[in-house]
Motif scaffolding. Structure first.
Motif, short mmCIF file in Angstrom:
data_model
loop_
_atom_site.label_atom_id
_atom_site.label_comp_id
_atom_site.label_asym_id
_atom_site.label_seq_id
_atom_site.Cartn_x
_atom_site.Cartn_y
_atom_site.Cartn_z
N ARG A 1 0.80 -1.22 0.00
CA ARG A 1 0.00 0.00 0.00
C ARG A 1 0.84 1.27 0.00
NH1 ARG A 1 -3.36 -2.91 3.85
NH2 ARG A 1 -2.44 -1.72 5.57
N MET A 2 2.17 1.17 -0.01
CA MET A 2 3.02 2.36 0.03
C MET A 2 2.79 3.21 -1.23
SD MET A 2 6.74 1.47 1.70
CE MET A 2 7.23 0.38 0.39
N SER A 3 2.92 4.51 -1.06
CA SER A 3 2.82 5.43 -2.19
C SER A 3 4.08 6.28 -2.35
CB SER A 3 1.60 6.34 -2.02
OG SER A 3 1.70 7.08 -0.80
N ASP A 4 5.06 6.08 -1.45
CA ASP A 4 6.30 6.84 -1.48
C ASP A 4 7.38 5.99 -0.81
OD1 ASP A 4 8.40 8.77 -0.28
OD2 ASP A 4 7.22 10.10 -1.54
N THR A 5 8.58 5.98 -1.38
CA THR A 5 9.65 5.14 -0.84
C THR A 5 10.01 5.53 0.59
OG1 THR A 5 11.33 6.59 -1.83
CG2 THR A 5 10.64 4.67 -3.11
N HIS A 6 9.83 6.80 0.95
CA HIS A 6 10.20 7.24 2.30
C HIS A 6 9.32 6.62 3.37
CE1 HIS A 6 11.89 10.47 -0.31
NE2 HIS A 6 12.92 10.32 0.51
N GLN A 7 8.17 6.08 2.98
CA GLN A 7 7.29 5.43 3.95
C GLN A 7 7.87 4.11 4.45
OE1 GLN A 7 3.75 5.09 1.61
NE2 GLN A 7 3.17 7.24 1.83
N PHE A 8 8.84 3.57 3.71
CA PHE A 8 9.39 2.26 4.06
C PHE A 8 10.09 2.30 5.42
CE2 PHE A 8 12.95 -0.76 4.07
CZ PHE A 8 12.26 -1.95 3.91
N ASN A 9 10.93 3.31 5.63
CA ASN A 9 11.66 3.39 6.89
C ASN A 9 10.72 3.50 8.08
OD1 ASN A 9 14.19 3.22 5.69
ND2 ASN A 9 14.36 5.43 5.44
N THR A 10 9.67 4.29 7.93
CA THR A 10 8.68 4.41 9.00
C THR A 10 8.00 3.08 9.27
OG1 THR A 10 8.30 6.72 8.38
CG2 THR A 10 6.61 5.64 9.74
N LEU A 11 7.68 2.36 8.19
CA LEU A 11 7.01 1.07 8.32
C LEU A 11 7.86 0.07 9.09
CD1 LEU A 11 4.88 -1.10 7.65
CD2 LEU A 11 5.99 -1.37 5.40
N VAL A 12 9.12 -0.09 8.70
CA VAL A 12 9.94 -1.12 9.34
C VAL A 12 10.28 -0.75 10.78
CG1 VAL A 12 10.85 -2.03 7.17
CG2 VAL A 12 12.10 -0.22 8.35
N ARG A 13 10.44 0.55 11.04
CA ARG A 13 10.69 0.96 12.44
C ARG A 13 9.48 0.63 13.31
NH1 ARG A 13 13.25 5.67 10.32
NH2 ARG A 13 11.30 6.84 10.59
N ARG A 14 8.30 0.90 12.80
CA ARG A 14 7.09 0.63 13.58
C ARG A 14 6.91 -0.85 13.85
NH1 ARG A 14 2.20 -0.15 11.57
NH2 ARG A 14 2.70 0.84 9.58
N LEU A 15 7.39 -1.68 12.92
CA LEU A 15 7.27 -3.13 13.08
C LEU A 15 8.47 -3.74 13.81
CD1 LEU A 15 5.78 -4.14 9.60
CD2 LEU A 15 4.58 -3.77 11.76
N LYS A 16 9.35 -2.86 14.35
CA LYS A 16 10.53 -3.29 15.12
C LYS A 16 11.49 -4.12 14.27
CE LYS A 16 8.57 -1.44 18.71
NZ LYS A 16 8.98 -0.07 19.13
N MET A 17 11.64 -3.72 13.01
CA MET A 17 12.59 -4.36 12.12
C MET A 17 13.55 -3.29 11.61
SD MET A 17 10.16 -6.82 9.74
CE MET A 17 8.51 -7.29 10.29
N ASN A 18 14.46 -3.69 10.72
CA ASN A 18 15.24 -2.74 9.96
C ASN A 18 15.23 -3.14 8.49
OD1 ASN A 18 17.08 -4.88 9.84
ND2 ASN A 18 18.59 -3.91 11.17
N ARG A 19 15.92 -2.37 7.67
CA ARG A 19 15.87 -2.57 6.23
C ARG A 19 16.21 -4.00 5.83
NH1 ARG A 19 16.11 0.93 2.02
NH2 ARG A 19 16.53 2.66 3.46
N LEU A 20 17.40 -4.47 6.23
CA LEU A 20 17.84 -5.79 5.81
C LEU A 20 16.95 -6.88 6.40
CD1 LEU A 20 19.81 -7.57 4.28
CD2 LEU A 20 21.37 -7.43 6.23
N GLY A 21 16.54 -6.72 7.65
CA GLY A 21 15.67 -7.71 8.26
C GLY A 21 14.36 -7.84 7.51
N ALA A 22 13.80 -6.72 7.07
CA ALA A 22 12.55 -6.75 6.30
C ALA A 22 12.76 -7.44 4.96
CB ALA A 22 12.02 -5.34 6.12
N TYR A 23 13.88 -7.15 4.30
CA TYR A 23 14.14 -7.77 3.00
C TYR A 23 14.22 -9.29 3.13
CZ TYR A 23 15.39 -3.13 1.15
OH TYR A 23 15.39 -1.81 0.76
#
Length: 346
Positions: A191-213
């Protein structure tokens, strides 16, 4: 960490033919400590506040901007301008010098003058609280020396000590995943509409970039073989793809936009040696590579992202937008053609 006096560090630096980054690693000290030791001997402590520092750098004219992490160095020649300050993030936005800066990491800054075979080299060097280099500005033959002298005078700190109590460097945060939240990750990713929303999403889910990937799976991510990095640069050169290469550290990200015109491998290094853009990448440091697809209002943002063995981000590569001369379709096809990790292909 070993203890050396400033005088000892100056002596060791003069006896060594290594770059400061490599010498600091060998000695077990921070690069910032090597520079601080030169205060009063060619270096001057200056104000690292972005709102003062970057406007002063703008007056220098043409310079070379350098940002690095442990595995990659990016160097761009141009002029600083279009500075946008901010409490949490700041930007410099010219065609050649394109930076994203995070003020809380700009802790120690120096003007540095070093004699070499060609005369005196002049630079502005910024370090974080641990003494790790955040960003450097190297003057060129046609830079404004009067402006440099004014910068050095106007930004000089009252404290000109050659010793700084740098903090211990923190360990790299490895991949952080949360398998119990993977469904939420995938649903909200879609549902993202902007790449900058990704960092907010993974932080809220207690993950980080690589962990989410590592847990997101198709169609969001695809694990690539480490050979994909060389293959990507080869295709960028052969096809003239206009890309955006992001290289940085926690305090500064520097961006190259446009094609590349050369590839010069040397040992483990992948080198781009263009007249106004250099990139030096330790290919042997690449441990994980991911093809990433994030939805935006403009269409999919497809990137190639490389990480080292400890989980630190080395670089990200995107296409330039079509209105900037990029070819998103050609980029998407190139990424689709990159070699997939063998385990994922089975």
């Amino acid at each position: 960490m070993p203890q050396y006096s400033p005088a000892e560090l100056r002596r060791l630096k003069r006896e060594s033919k290594q770059r400061a980054f490599d010498l600091a690693a060998e000695l077990g000290v921070s690069e910032g400590a090597l520079v601080a030791a030169e205060v009063g001997h060619g270096a001057t402590r200056i104000d690292a506040t972005l709102g003062r520092l970057i406007p002063a750098v703008e007056t220098l004219g043409e310079v070379m901007a350098l940002t690095r992490n442990r595995s990659c160095v990016i160097e761009k020649v141009g002029t600083y301008g279009e500075f946008h300050d901010g409490d949490h993030a700041a930007m410099t936005l010219t065609d050649e010098i394109d930076l994203r800066m995070f003020p809380r990491y700009f802790r120690h800054a120096f003007s540095v003058e070093t004699e070499n075979d060609h005369g005196i080299s002049r630079s502005i060097q910024v370090f974080d609280a641990t003494g790790s280099a955040i960003h450097k500005v190297h003057l060129r033959a046609n830079s404004n020396l009067e402006a440099y002298e004014a910068l050095k005078r106007d930004l000089a700190l009252d404290d000109q000590s050659d010793e700084i109590a740098f903090e211990p460097a923190a360990e790299v945060e490895g991949a952080k995943s949360a398998l119990d939240r993977v469904d939420t990750l995938r649903e909200e990713w879609a549902r993202m509409s902007d790449t900058h929303q990704f960092n907010t999403l993974v932080r809220r889910l207690k993950m980080n970039r690589l962990g989410a990937y590592r847990i997101a799976g198709a169609p969001h991510v695809r694990p690539l073989d480490v050979s994909a990095v060389q293959a990507m640069f080869d295709r960028m050169l052969a096809d003239g793809l206009r890309t955006m290469l992001f290289v940085g550290n926690q305090g500064c990200i520097e961006i190259h936009s446009g094609p590349i015109h050369s590839l010069n491998p040397m040992g483990p290094w992948i080198n781009v040696m263009d007249p106004r853009f250099n990139l030096h990448l330790r290919g042997d440091h690449v441990a994980e590579v991911w093809a990433v697809d994030k939805p935006t209002k403009r269409g999919p943002a497809i990137s190639v992202e490389a990480f080292d063995a400890e989980g630190a981000l080395i670089f990200q590569a995107f296409t330039q937008r079509a209105e900037k001369g990029g070819d998103p379709d050609a980029w998407a096809q190139m990424v689709a053609d990159l070699p997939v990790l063998a385990e994922a292909a089975e």
